[in-house]
Scaffold this motif. Structure first.
Motif, PDB file in Angstrom:
ATOM      1  N   ASP A  25       2.875   7.153  -1.755  1.00 48.55           N
ATOM      2  CA  ASP A  25       2.312   6.240  -0.754  1.00 48.55           C
ATOM      3  C   ASP A  25       0.814   6.429  -0.603  1.00 48.55           C
ATOM      4  O   ASP A  25       0.060   5.471  -0.460  1.00 48.55           O
ATOM      5  CB  ASP A  25       2.945   6.482   0.633  1.00 48.55           C
ATOM      6  N   ARG A  26       0.381   7.672  -0.616  1.00 49.13           N
ATOM      7  CA  ARG A  26      -0.997   7.982  -0.233  1.00 49.13           C
ATOM      8  C   ARG A  26      -1.976   7.967  -1.409  1.00 49.13           C
ATOM      9  O   ARG A  26      -3.139   7.635  -1.248  1.00 49.13           O
ATOM     10  CB  ARG A  26      -1.017   9.359   0.453  1.00 49.13           C
ATOM     11  N   ARG A  36      -2.892  15.808  -6.691  1.00 50.37           N
ATOM     12  CA  ARG A  36      -1.725  16.001  -5.839  1.00 50.37           C
ATOM     13  C   ARG A  36      -2.214  16.237  -4.417  1.00 50.37           C
ATOM     14  O   ARG A  36      -3.383  16.508  -4.195  1.00 50.37           O
ATOM     15  CB  ARG A  36      -0.931  17.246  -6.277  1.00 50.37           C
ATOM     16  N   LEU A  37      -1.297  16.138  -3.483  1.00 54.89           N
ATOM     17  CA  LEU A  37      -1.613  16.538  -2.110  1.00 54.89           C
ATOM     18  C   LEU A  37      -1.160  17.987  -1.966  1.00 54.89           C
ATOM     19  O   LEU A  37       0.014  18.303  -2.237  1.00 54.89           O
ATOM     20  CB  LEU A  37      -0.895  15.637  -1.108  1.00 54.89           C
ATOM     21  N   GLU A  72       8.034  17.482  -8.420  1.00 51.29           N
ATOM     22  CA  GLU A  72       7.601  16.115  -8.721  1.00 51.29           C
ATOM     23  C   GLU A  72       6.864  15.571  -7.494  1.00 51.29           C
ATOM     24  O   GLU A  72       7.164  15.985  -6.370  1.00 51.29           O
ATOM     25  CB  GLU A  72       8.831  15.237  -8.987  1.00 51.29           C
ATOM     26  N   PRO A  73       5.922  14.629  -7.689  1.00 49.26           N
ATOM     27  CA  PRO A  73       5.241  14.045  -6.520  1.00 49.26           C
ATOM     28  C   PRO A  73       6.250  13.490  -5.500  1.00 49.26           C
ATOM     29  O   PRO A  73       7.258  12.899  -5.885  1.00 49.26           O
ATOM     30  CB  PRO A  73       4.405  12.916  -7.126  1.00 49.26           C
ATOM     31  N   THR A  74       5.980  13.709  -4.245  1.00 49.09           N
ATOM     32  CA  THR A  74       6.889  13.262  -3.175  1.00 49.09           C
ATOM     33  C   THR A  74       6.615  11.796  -2.839  1.00 49.09           C
ATOM     34  O   THR A  74       5.598  11.232  -3.256  1.00 49.09           O
ATOM     35  CB  THR A  74       6.672  14.092  -1.900  1.00 49.09           C
ATOM     36  N   ARG A 121       1.525  16.704   6.479  1.00 49.30           N
ATOM     37  CA  ARG A 121       2.718  15.870   6.268  1.00 49.30           C
ATOM     38  C   ARG A 121       2.519  14.816   5.178  1.00 49.30           C
ATOM     39  O   ARG A 121       3.304  13.892   5.058  1.00 49.30           O
ATOM     40  CB  ARG A 121       3.097  15.112   7.542  1.00 49.30           C
ATOM     41  N   GLY A 122       1.401  14.885   4.491  1.00 53.15           N
ATOM     42  CA  GLY A 122       1.218  13.934   3.399  1.00 53.15           C
ATOM     43  C   GLY A 122       0.589  12.617   3.797  1.00 53.15           C
ATOM     44  O   GLY A 122       0.739  11.627   3.079  1.00 53.15           O
TER      45      GLY A 122
END
Ligand code: FES
Length: 97
Positions: free
Chosen positions: A64-65, A76-77, A57-59, A38-39
């Motif tokens: 946040d992370r 990226r995650l 695009e980055p979420t 879930r990031g």
């Protein structure tokens, strides 16, 4: 094509739009760190060395992370980075520990 560089081995797989890097790693049994999907845990963190333009695009979760620096460097995650278009992508799983 998508080149997944997992913890112990790498595998070239057919990329599928709409799936995340983590989804594809799991589907193709590439050893990839993950926990939450879930990031939030960042265990799926990876470095995209090729083909960032074929991903979403980055979420918000990634903003946040991850640090802005990391995003700029191409981190990226894996659970958040979704393939949007077909193209050559290389992703290397790089966990913090
Ligand atoms: S699996 Fe936890 S951040 Fe991606």
């Amino acid at each position: 094509m998508l080149l997944l560089k997992g913890k112990s081995a790498e595998k070239q797989v057919e990329e599928v739009t709409g799936l995340s890097i983590l989804d594809l790693a799991l589907k193709h049994e590439v050893e990839w760190g993950f926990s939450c999907t879930r990031g939030t845990c960042a265990r799926c963190r990876c470095l995209i060395t090729e083909g960032m333009e074929f991903l979403n695009e980055p979420t918000d979760a990634e903003w946040d992370r991850l640090d802005e620096e990391e995003l700029k460097e191409g981190f990226r995650l894996g659970c958040q980075a979704v393939v949007k278009k077909n193209g050559n992508i290389t992703a290397e799983n790089k966990t913090y520990f």
